[in-house]
Write a protein that holds these residues in place. Structure first.
Motif, PDB file in Angstrom:
ATOM      1  N   ALA A  74       0.825  -1.210   0.000  1.00 14.08           N
ATOM      2  CA  ALA A  74       0.000   0.000   0.000  1.00 14.08           C
ATOM      3  C   ALA A  74       0.856   1.256   0.000  1.00 14.08           C
ATOM      4  CB  ALA A  74      -0.931  -0.001   1.205  1.00 14.08           C
ATOM      5  N   GLN A  75       2.084   1.152   0.497  1.00 14.97           N
ATOM      6  CA  GLN A  75       2.978   2.306   0.533  1.00 14.97           C
ATOM      7  C   GLN A  75       3.559   2.629  -0.839  1.00 14.97           C
ATOM      8  OE1 GLN A  75       5.807   2.289   3.847  1.00 14.97           O
ATOM      9  NE2 GLN A  75       4.683   0.570   4.768  1.00 14.97           N
ATOM     10  N   LEU A  76       3.324   1.718  -1.795  1.00 14.69           N
ATOM     11  CA  LEU A  76       3.847   1.939  -3.146  1.00 14.69           C
ATOM     12  C   LEU A  76       2.806   2.564  -4.063  1.00 14.69           C
ATOM     13  CD1 LEU A  76       5.796  -1.409  -3.658  1.00 14.69           C
ATOM     14  CD2 LEU A  76       6.672   0.805  -2.877  1.00 14.69           C
ATOM     15  N   HIS A  77       1.647   2.909  -3.520  1.00 11.83           N
ATOM     16  CA  HIS A  77       0.608   3.558  -4.321  1.00 11.83           C
ATOM     17  C   HIS A  77       0.776   5.079  -4.242  1.00 11.83           C
ATOM     18  CE1 HIS A  77      -1.104  -0.296  -4.862  1.00 11.83           C
ATOM     19  NE2 HIS A  77      -1.699  -0.394  -3.678  1.00 11.83           N
ATOM     20  N   GLY A  78       0.532   5.737  -5.366  1.00  9.72           N
ATOM     21  CA  GLY A  78       0.539   7.200  -5.383  1.00  9.72           C
ATOM     22  C   GLY A  78       1.880   7.832  -5.119  1.00  9.72           C
ATOM     23  N   LEU A  79       2.969   7.200  -5.554  1.00 10.19           N
ATOM     24  CA  LEU A  79       4.306   7.774  -5.369  1.00 10.19           C
ATOM     25  C   LEU A  79       4.411   9.095  -6.134  1.00 10.19           C
ATOM     26  CD1 LEU A  79       6.311   4.461  -5.763  1.00 10.19           C
ATOM     27  CD2 LEU A  79       5.842   5.666  -3.636  1.00 10.19           C
ATOM     28  N   GLN A  80       5.144  10.043  -5.558  1.00  5.64           N
ATOM     29  CA  GLN A  80       5.180  11.397  -6.099  1.00  5.64           C
ATOM     30  C   GLN A  80       6.424  11.717  -6.910  1.00  5.64           C
ATOM     31  OE1 GLN A  80       2.494  13.430  -5.842  1.00  5.64           O
ATOM     32  NE2 GLN A  80       1.542  11.645  -4.891  1.00  5.64           N
ATOM     33  N   SER A  81       7.464  10.894  -6.805  1.00  8.12           N
ATOM     34  CA  SER A  81       8.697  11.176  -7.527  1.00  8.12           C
ATOM     35  C   SER A  81       9.533   9.899  -7.601  1.00  8.12           C
ATOM     36  CB  SER A  81       9.499  12.284  -6.841  1.00  8.12           C
ATOM     37  OG  SER A  81       9.961  11.835  -5.566  1.00  8.12           O
ATOM     38  N   LEU A  82      10.561   9.931  -8.431  1.00  2.00           N
ATOM     39  CA  LEU A  82      11.447   8.783  -8.568  1.00  2.00           C
ATOM     40  C   LEU A  82      12.212   8.554  -7.265  1.00  2.00           C
ATOM     41  CD1 LEU A  82      12.688   6.590 -10.355  1.00  2.00           C
ATOM     42  CD2 LEU A  82      14.329   8.293 -11.180  1.00  2.00           C
ATOM     43  N   GLU A  83      12.651   9.618  -6.613  1.00  2.00           N
ATOM     44  CA  GLU A  83      13.364   9.476  -5.352  1.00  2.00           C
ATOM     45  C   GLU A  83      12.461   8.897  -4.266  1.00  2.00           C
ATOM     46  OE1 GLU A  83      16.451   9.283  -2.854  1.00  2.00           O
ATOM     47  OE2 GLU A  83      16.506   9.771  -5.000  1.00  2.00           O
ATOM     48  N   HIS A  84      11.209   9.309  -4.289  1.00  2.00           N
ATOM     49  CA  HIS A  84      10.236   8.753  -3.341  1.00  2.00           C
ATOM     50  C   HIS A  84      10.083   7.245  -3.552  1.00  2.00           C
ATOM     51  CE1 HIS A  84       5.839   8.890  -1.645  1.00  2.00           C
ATOM     52  NE2 HIS A  84       6.676   8.271  -0.829  1.00  2.00           N
ATOM     53  N   ALA A  85      10.035   6.829  -4.815  1.00  2.00           N
ATOM     54  CA  ALA A  85       9.905   5.400  -5.125  1.00  2.00           C
ATOM     55  C   ALA A  85      11.144   4.635  -4.673  1.00  2.00           C
ATOM     56  CB  ALA A  85       9.673   5.216  -6.620  1.00  2.00           C
ATOM     57  N   ARG A  86      12.319   5.196  -4.885  1.00  2.00           N
ATOM     58  CA  ARG A  86      13.549   4.524  -4.456  1.00  2.00           C
ATOM     59  C   ARG A  86      13.553   4.322  -2.930  1.00  2.00           C
ATOM     60  NH1 ARG A  86      16.868   8.593  -7.902  1.00  2.00           N
ATOM     61  NH2 ARG A  86      17.148   7.527  -9.895  1.00  2.00           N
ATOM     62  N   GLN A  87      13.219   5.363  -2.212  1.00  2.00           N
ATOM     63  CA  GLN A  87      13.226   5.278  -0.759  1.00  2.00           C
ATOM     64  C   GLN A  87      12.215   4.244  -0.257  1.00  2.00           C
ATOM     65  OE1 GLN A  87      12.506   9.236   0.697  1.00  2.00           O
ATOM     66  NE2 GLN A  87      14.473  10.046  -0.056  1.00  2.00           N
ATOM     67  N   ALA A  88      11.025   4.223  -0.848  1.00  2.00           N
ATOM     68  CA  ALA A  88      10.013   3.263  -0.428  1.00  2.00           C
ATOM     69  C   ALA A  88      10.463   1.825  -0.672  1.00  2.00           C
ATOM     70  CB  ALA A  88       8.695   3.544  -1.160  1.00  2.00           C
ATOM     71  N   LEU A  89      11.078   1.547  -1.814  1.00  2.00           N
ATOM     72  CA  LEU A  89      11.539   0.197  -2.114  1.00  2.00           C
ATOM     73  C   LEU A  89      12.677  -0.221  -1.181  1.00  2.00           C
ATOM     74  CD1 LEU A  89      11.422   0.183  -6.030  1.00  2.00           C
ATOM     75  CD2 LEU A  89       9.902  -1.024  -4.466  1.00  2.00           C
ATOM     76  N   HIS A  90      13.577   0.698  -0.933  1.00  2.00           N
ATOM     77  CA  HIS A  90      14.682   0.372  -0.024  1.00  2.00           C
ATOM     78  C   HIS A  90      14.166   0.069   1.390  1.00  2.00           C
ATOM     79  CE1 HIS A  90      18.212   0.788  -2.458  1.00  2.00           C
ATOM     80  NE2 HIS A  90      17.896   2.013  -2.870  1.00  2.00           N
ATOM     81  N   GLN A  91      13.205   0.816   1.843  1.00  2.00           N
ATOM     82  CA  GLN A  91      12.686   0.614   3.191  1.00  2.00           C
ATOM     83  C   GLN A  91      11.873  -0.666   3.315  1.00  2.00           C
ATOM     84  OE1 GLN A  91      10.477   4.179   4.031  1.00  2.00           O
ATOM     85  NE2 GLN A  91      12.315   5.477   4.172  1.00  2.00           N
ATOM     86  N   LEU A  92      11.135  -1.023   2.254  1.00  2.00           N
ATOM     87  CA  LEU A  92      10.249  -2.182   2.335  1.00  2.00           C
ATOM     88  C   LEU A  92      10.930  -3.489   1.942  1.00  2.00           C
ATOM     89  CD1 LEU A  92       7.063  -0.570   0.694  1.00  2.00           C
ATOM     90  CD2 LEU A  92       7.456  -1.011   3.126  1.00  2.00           C
TER      91      LEU A  92
END
Length: 351
Positions: A74-92
């Motif tokens: 659910a944290q991967l929905h509605g990402l706002q930027s490429l950096e945001h996506a990178r951080q979310a994947l690294h954390q999860l």
């Protein structure tokens, strides 16, 4: 077990078969029209994977049929930027290899479902973190055909010349916009959009709004129809004005001919320069009449026809403004005048 039944599997299955079954069932669901069915399938998929990982022989917690489940994805929905996506994947992303592969497969399944807002950032970030565009996809991602195609499309896009790559990337970005471009932008980009959707079908499926090109095409047809209607209206208005001007011109032409006919085309005749007759020429007038006695000066302008007859006789100057009938009669009696006389002349009495 309900989650295995939902995937049409039995208890002898393994993780790879579960992922294939999930991908197969996912293609049968319209996620926008059937959100409850998608949620049920997703929960069954995740429960089956947990069951395999834990090696449990007993049924896990019953699957909730209603209401969305808050999870890592659910944290991967509605990402706002490429950096945001990178951080979310690294954390999860789990540290354990097996769990990391399961998480990678879950991300692949999420992308393989088709575009959602934020997937334009999630996909390149996942390619970077999981090295999808730099290696052959592992066996546990074999069933995600759209993802594999999108990775190849992305490689081909990056191989394009800079100008083409810039235009293709710009149009792909526009295809994610919920609004519609104006007619000028559509006219410039519609062919590129057609090419992009044909050349990069899986990439646009994963990262662009569905059926966007068709919406562009329909919108452009509507705009072109509006412009044509406006042009037709202006043309009809111009034609109406032209016809009105033509009618007025025709009326003016008829009036002019009527006037010329009424004035015997005098206005078109070449006006000869006026000349005062000499004394000898004026004697032609008096040769057939008694000598004219004039008590006051008088002058006439005489117009002759081609045959020498008088076509016009106008009083030009008189001391009291009154005509002298004797002079006018003498001028008329002297006709026809010799050919050497000018066709328009003046005669003054007394001589």
């Amino acid at each position: 077990m309900k989650f295995l039944d939902r995937l049409s599997l039995d208890s002898s299955t393994d993780a790879r078969v579960i992922r294939r079954a999930y991908a197969r069932e996912l293609k049968l669901i319209n996620q926008e029209a059937e959100p409850a069915a998608f949620q049920s399938l997703r929960e069954a998929y995740e429960a089956a994977l947990r069951w395999i990982e834990e090696g449990a022989q007993e049924l896990p917690e019953p699957i909730q049929e209603h209401g969305p489940k808050e999870g890592a994805l659910a944290q991967l929905h509605g990402l706002q930027s490429l950096e945001h996506a990178r951080q979310a994947l690294h954390q999860l992303r789990p540290v354990n290899l097996a769990d990391s592969e399961t998480f990678e497969a879950a991300v692949a399944a999420l992308l393989d479902e088709g575009w959602r807002p934020g997937h334009e950032y999630l996909f390149p970030a996942a390619c970077e973190i999981f090295y999808w565009d730099g290696r052959r996809l592992p066996a546990y991602l074999d069933d995600f055909d759209a993802l594999a195609g999108a990775i190849e499309d992305l490689k081909f896009l990056r191989m394009q010349p800079e100008e083409a790559r810039t235009n293709h990337t710009r149009v792909i970005d526009c295809l994610r916009d919920t609004g519609m471009p104006g007619l000028a932008d559509l006219a410039r980009d519609i062919l590129i959009a057609e090419f992009v959707s044909t050349r990069y079908p899986d990439l646009t499926y994963l990262t662009c709004a569905p059926r966007k090109v068709e919406q562009w095409r329909k919108h452009m047809s509507q705009l072109v129809a509006q412009v044509k209607a406006q042009e037709t209206g202006r043309l009809e208005e111009t034609e109406s004005r032209s016809l009105e001007l033509l009618r007025w011109f025709g009326l003016a032409w008829v009036v002019a001919w009527i006037y010329l006919g009424a004035t015997d085309f005098r206005i078109l005749r070449k006006k000869e320069p006026l000349r005062q007759l000499t004394v000898m020429e004026m004697q032609w007038i008096t040769k057939n009449v008694e000598p004219i006695r004039v008590e006051r000066p008088v002058e006439y302008e005489v117009s002759l026809s081609e045959s020498g007859d008088i076509s016009g006789l106008d009083l030009v100057e008189s001391q009291d403004g009154a005509a002298v009938s004797g002079v006018a009669d003498a001028i008329r009696i002297a006709a026809p005048y010799p050919a050497e006389y000018p066709r328009v002349f003046r005669v003054r009495f007394p001589i």
